[in-house]
Design a protein around this motif. Structure first.
Motif, mmCIF file in Angstrom:
data_model
loop_
_atom_site.group_PDB
_atom_site.id
_atom_site.type_symbol
_atom_site.label_atom_id
_atom_site.label_comp_id
_atom_site.label_asym_id
_atom_site.label_seq_id
_atom_site.Cartn_x
_atom_site.Cartn_y
_atom_site.Cartn_z
ATOM 1 N N LYS A 90 0.806 -1.221 0.000
ATOM 2 C CA LYS A 90 0.000 0.000 0.000
ATOM 3 C C LYS A 90 0.841 1.274 0.000
ATOM 4 O O LYS A 90 0.578 2.217 0.746
ATOM 5 C CB LYS A 90 -0.974 -0.007 1.193
ATOM 6 N N LYS A 91 1.840 1.276 -0.867
ATOM 7 C CA LYS A 91 2.612 2.484 -1.090
ATOM 8 C C LYS A 91 2.133 3.137 -2.387
ATOM 9 O O LYS A 91 1.460 2.503 -3.202
ATOM 10 C CB LYS A 91 4.104 2.169 -1.185
ATOM 11 N N CYS A 92 2.468 4.385 -2.545
ATOM 12 C CA CYS A 92 2.202 5.097 -3.792
ATOM 13 C C CYS A 92 3.511 5.156 -4.557
ATOM 14 O O CYS A 92 4.515 5.655 -4.046
ATOM 15 C CB CYS A 92 1.689 6.503 -3.493
ATOM 16 N N VAL A 93 3.518 4.625 -5.769
ATOM 17 C CA VAL A 93 4.741 4.563 -6.573
ATOM 18 C C VAL A 93 4.555 5.429 -7.820
ATOM 19 O O VAL A 93 3.618 5.213 -8.593
ATOM 20 C CB VAL A 93 5.072 3.117 -6.977
ATOM 21 N N ILE A 94 5.433 6.400 -7.996
ATOM 22 C CA ILE A 94 5.373 7.291 -9.150
ATOM 23 C C ILE A 94 6.691 7.162 -9.914
ATOM 24 O O ILE A 94 7.759 7.426 -9.363
ATOM 25 C CB ILE A 94 5.138 8.751 -8.733
ATOM 26 N N ILE A 95 6.582 6.734 -11.170
ATOM 27 C CA ILE A 95 7.762 6.444 -11.983
ATOM 28 C C ILE A 95 7.817 7.381 -13.182
ATOM 29 O O ILE A 95 6.824 7.556 -13.891
ATOM 30 C CB ILE A 95 7.717 4.989 -12.498
ATOM 31 N N VAL A 96 8.971 7.971 -13.406
ATOM 32 C CA VAL A 96 9.246 8.695 -14.645
ATOM 33 C C VAL A 96 10.000 7.744 -15.557
ATOM 34 O O VAL A 96 10.999 7.141 -15.145
ATOM 35 C CB VAL A 96 10.090 9.956 -14.362
ATOM 36 N N THR A 97 9.532 7.578 -16.773
ATOM 37 C CA THR A 97 10.180 6.616 -17.666
ATOM 38 C C THR A 97 10.032 6.997 -19.136
ATOM 39 O O THR A 97 9.063 7.662 -19.522
ATOM 40 C CB THR A 97 9.604 5.201 -17.438
ATOM 41 N N HIS A 98 11.029 6.584 -19.928
ATOM 42 C CA HIS A 98 10.939 6.702 -21.380
ATOM 43 C C HIS A 98 10.413 5.414 -21.993
ATOM 44 O O HIS A 98 10.104 5.374 -23.182
ATOM 45 C CB HIS A 98 12.328 7.000 -21.977
#
Length: 208
Positions: free
Chosen positions: A178-186
């Motif tokens: 129950k974590k919030c995961v925010i990923i920047v990706t190409h």
């Protein structure tokens, strides 16, 4: 329920507006992928959420409170964990020592889960390959108590199979821990595995 909320944030540098009054909510239990062309402001957006910088206008809220109220340093220490594209490891320490900085739990199980051996966990991080250092950076973030994980190209130095394994672990962090995961990706392949895909284009953030 949202844990991170950005309200009309704006950011510019060199007289160029990078982010235009963006508003968005991020919930626990989900993986978000932010995509867009190079230089569009993805990393800047991540740094504002993580309290590495402040927007020119607007607010970043954590559980309904402006992160500047308690201070950006407090927010970075207690609320978020970063996975940086350039690792940001403490170079005179071992992988085990780097992970131990963020968690009271033994570091070896997490490092082994990410593919490092006991022997590698005891080496100086500068003696590891780029891919191994990236795994240490990921292990350090996942081992922390932070409820939000912010990842800037977390699989950029990894092969496809390992990248998929890492994405699986990040999804587990969101869905089970129950974590919030925010990923920047190409990577479109990586983004396709996220629960929510956001596209940053011409300063505006929209759901794809």
């Amino acid at each position: 329920m949202s844990i991170i909320k950005v309200c009309d944030i704006k950011y510019s540098y060199n007289n160029k507006t990078v982010l235009k009054n963006i508003s968005m909510e991020f919930e626990v239990g989900k993986v978000y992928a932010v995509v867009g062309v190079s230089g569009c402001g993805k990393t800047t957006f991540l740094s504002l959420i993580g309290g590495l910088d402040s927007p020119l206008d607007g607010q970043v809220l954590f559980q309904g409170e402006d992160i500047e109220k308690k201070g950006l340093a407090w927010h970075r220490k207690n609320n978020v964990a970063f996975i940086f594209q350039n690792y940001n490891l403490i170079d005179y320490m071992t992988p085990a020592e780097n992970v131990a900085l963020t968690s009271k739990l033994p570091p070896l199980p997490m490092l082994e889960r990410l593919g490092l051996t006991k022997e590698e966990a005891k080496r100086n991080v500068l003696k590891l390959s780029g891919g191994q250092q990236q795994r240490v950076a990921i292990a350090r973030a996942l081992a922390s108590d932070a409820s939000v994980i912010l990842a800037d190209e977390p699989t950029g130095n990894l092969d496809e199979d390992t990248a998929n394994e890492i994405m699986g672990i990040l999804k587990e962090c969101a869905h089970q821990m129950k974590k919030c995961v925010i990923i920047v990706t190409h990577s479109n392949d990586l983004a396709a595995q996220a629960d929510v895909v956001l596209c940053l284009k011409k300063g505006e953030l929209q759901k794809r």
